[in-house]
Design a protein around this motif. Structure first.
Motif, PDB file in Angstrom:
ATOM      1  N   UNK A   6       0.840  -1.195   0.000  1.00  0.00           N
ATOM      2  CA  UNK A   6       0.000   0.000   0.000  1.00  0.00           C
ATOM      3  C   UNK A   6       0.873   1.243   0.000  1.00  0.00           C
ATOM      4  N   UNK A   7       0.374   2.292  -0.634  1.00  0.00           N
ATOM      5  CA  UNK A   7       1.221   3.448  -0.872  1.00  0.00           C
ATOM      6  C   UNK A   7       0.448   4.727  -0.666  1.00  0.00           C
ATOM      7  N   UNK A  33      -7.107  -2.073  -3.369  1.00  0.00           N
ATOM      8  CA  UNK A  33      -5.856  -1.337  -3.168  1.00  0.00           C
ATOM      9  C   UNK A  33      -6.200   0.026  -2.567  1.00  0.00           C
ATOM     10  N   UNK A  34      -5.610   0.338  -1.435  1.00  0.00           N
ATOM     11  CA  UNK A  34      -5.870   1.613  -0.768  1.00  0.00           C
ATOM     12  C   UNK A  34      -4.707   2.560  -1.057  1.00  0.00           C
ATOM     13  N   UNK A  35      -5.034   3.722  -1.639  1.00  0.00           N
ATOM     14  CA  UNK A  35      -4.052   4.787  -1.869  1.00  0.00           C
ATOM     15  C   UNK A  35      -4.365   5.895  -0.878  1.00  0.00           C
ATOM     16  N   UNK A  36      -3.451   6.105   0.043  1.00  0.00           N
ATOM     17  CA  UNK A  36      -3.708   7.026   1.144  1.00  0.00           C
ATOM     18  C   UNK A  36      -3.564   8.484   0.702  1.00  0.00           C
ATOM     19  N   UNK A  59      -4.328   8.089  -9.864  1.00  0.00           N
ATOM     20  CA  UNK A  59      -4.576   9.509 -10.083  1.00  0.00           C
ATOM     21  C   UNK A  59      -5.204  10.218  -8.893  1.00  0.00           C
ATOM     22  N   UNK A  60      -5.623   9.489  -7.899  1.00  0.00           N
ATOM     23  CA  UNK A  60      -6.226  10.113  -6.733  1.00  0.00           C
ATOM     24  C   UNK A  60      -6.244   9.150  -5.563  1.00  0.00           C
ATOM     25  N   UNK A  61      -6.505   9.672  -4.364  1.00  0.00           N
ATOM     26  CA  UNK A  61      -6.604   8.784  -3.207  1.00  0.00           C
ATOM     27  C   UNK A  61      -7.895   7.976  -3.258  1.00  0.00           C
ATOM     28  N   UNK A  66     -10.367  -1.375  -6.995  1.00  0.00           N
ATOM     29  CA  UNK A  66     -10.523  -2.819  -7.192  1.00  0.00           C
ATOM     30  C   UNK A  66      -9.636  -3.248  -8.356  1.00  0.00           C
ATOM     31  N   UNK A  67      -8.443  -3.679  -8.029  1.00  0.00           N
ATOM     32  CA  UNK A  67      -7.471  -4.071  -9.051  1.00  0.00           C
ATOM     33  C   UNK A  67      -7.660  -5.544  -9.370  1.00  0.00           C
TER      34      UNK A  67
END
Length: 374
Positions: free
Chosen positions: A87-88, A161-164, A136-138, A142-143
């Motif tokens: 996670x990133x 996938x969580x993008x913080x 492109x955004x937080x 669903x990858x």
């Protein structure tokens, strides 16, 4: 009979090709090799496990005669799709590592990724085994990954996938133009809902701080880029930079040319400023008097020690101060006596009776004997 080799989970369709030389075929007994049978002419069968199966067909004609044929049917194992990632934070690429296996079936030959990020355009898809993607955004994405083996068998997996979100930080400077040796004050600002776990300041001169609202003293003039990094509770970082100008300050210094009571003292400014002209001088003579001339003259009303202060300002408004203790010595009181020597004609003995001033011992004497001799 005809059939198709299939992947596990797909139906195998059997097509009867039997014929009779005399009469016609009117009966069929199928054995699918896994314990299942059928009496249809063209049956279908769904195998529950992968493997090789000996399928037999017994055909009956209208005279009761039979014939048997056995063929091998292969059901290929599907691959197992899997992947791992870390996670990133927004702005950092997510690196995906394929963790799929062939499940004892044919080798995997293709990978199809969809990152659920349509705003990324063509970058929303990849056919690499181990791709990376910059979201492109937080948010939560669903990858999906679909892997396919040499026989066309496939498997898929979807992971969230969580993008913080990055911290929303800023900072202020009490004054972004200061003088050398003036304290600079910095104040961090957290504009967002994410709590800040740590602050890191880089003042641009090799000095750093972890305080939320630090102060700093620059030791050289110039432009400095101040950078603040805020790390959120989720480990994501944001950085903001601003410039501060540190102007050169003058260096105050002076000398003087007399220290005897009763005489005026000339003060001589010896201050300098490398980057800007000195434009004002504030003198305090220690006896209540002041002056604003560059090189003033001052008369002290009494002997003693005086704390003289000079403050100089350059055209940037930067200043420096110096202080010196100036002793004003009391003048000595000259006096002498003499004795006439009777046995030597004209011989006179002079005796100095002078008194020194306070803290000012007499160190020289000049006599004039009135007859041209000294």
């Amino acid at each position: 009979f005809l059939f198709n080799d299939v992947c596990l989970g797909d139906t195998t369709y059997f097509q009867d090709q039997s014929s009779a030389n005399v009469g016609f075929v009117n009966g069929w007994i199928w054995d699918f090799g896994d314990g299942s049978t059928s009496d249809l002419q063209n049956p279908s069968h769904l195998y529950t496990v992968a493997g090789v199966f000996d399928v037999s067909l017994i055909a009956f004609d209208s005279f009761g005669c039979t014939d048997t044929i056995v063929q091998t049917v292969q059901v290929f194992a599907n691959p197992n799709a899997d992947f791992i990632y870390q996670e990133t934070c927004l702005g950092d690429s997510v690196y995906f590592n394929d963790n799929s296996n062939n499940n004892n079936g044919p080798d995997i030959i293709s990978w199809s990724w969809v990152f659920d990020d349509p705003l990324s355009g063509v970058n929303n898809f990849s056919d690499l085994q181990n791709p990376s993607h910059l979201f492109t955004g937080p948010g939560t994405y669903d990858v999906s990954l679909v892997v396919t083996n040499e026989q066309g068998c496939f498997d898929s997996i979807i992971q969230n996938i969580v993008v913080d979100t990055l911290p929303d930080i800023d900072f202020t400077i009490t004054n972004d133009t200061i003088c050398l040796w003036e304290i600079a004050e910095f104040f961090s600002i957290n504009n967002g809902p994410i709590s800040i776990a740590s602050w890191y300041w880089d003042f641009g001169d090799g000095i750093y701080s972890n305080d939320a609202n630090p102060i700093h003293l620059y030791t050289q003039a110039g432009f400095y880029t101040v950078t603040l990094t805020g790390t959120g509770a989720d480990g994501c970082e944001s950085t903001v930079s601003k410039t501060i100008l540190v102007r050169e300050s003058p260096v105050a210094d002076f000398d003087y040319n007399n220290s005897c009571f009763g005489d005026s003292i000339q003060f001589l400014d010896q201050s300098y400023s490398n980057q800007a002209n000195i434009v004002s001088w504030d003198w305090t003579f220690g006896d209540g008097d002041t002056d604003t001339l560059q090189n003033p003259v001052h008369f002290y009303q009494a002997p003693g020690s005086y704390n003289v202060s000079l403050i100089v300002f350059n055209e940037f408004g930067c200043s420096d101060t110096t202080n010196r203790i100036i002793p004003i010595f009391d003048n000595p009181s000259a006096a002498f006596t003499f004795n006439l020597e009777c046995d030597t004609s004209g011989q006179v003995t002079f005796i100095d009776d002078s008194q020194a001033g306070n803290d000012s011992p007499i160190d020289s004497w000049t006599w004039d004997f009135g007859d041209g001799y000294t």
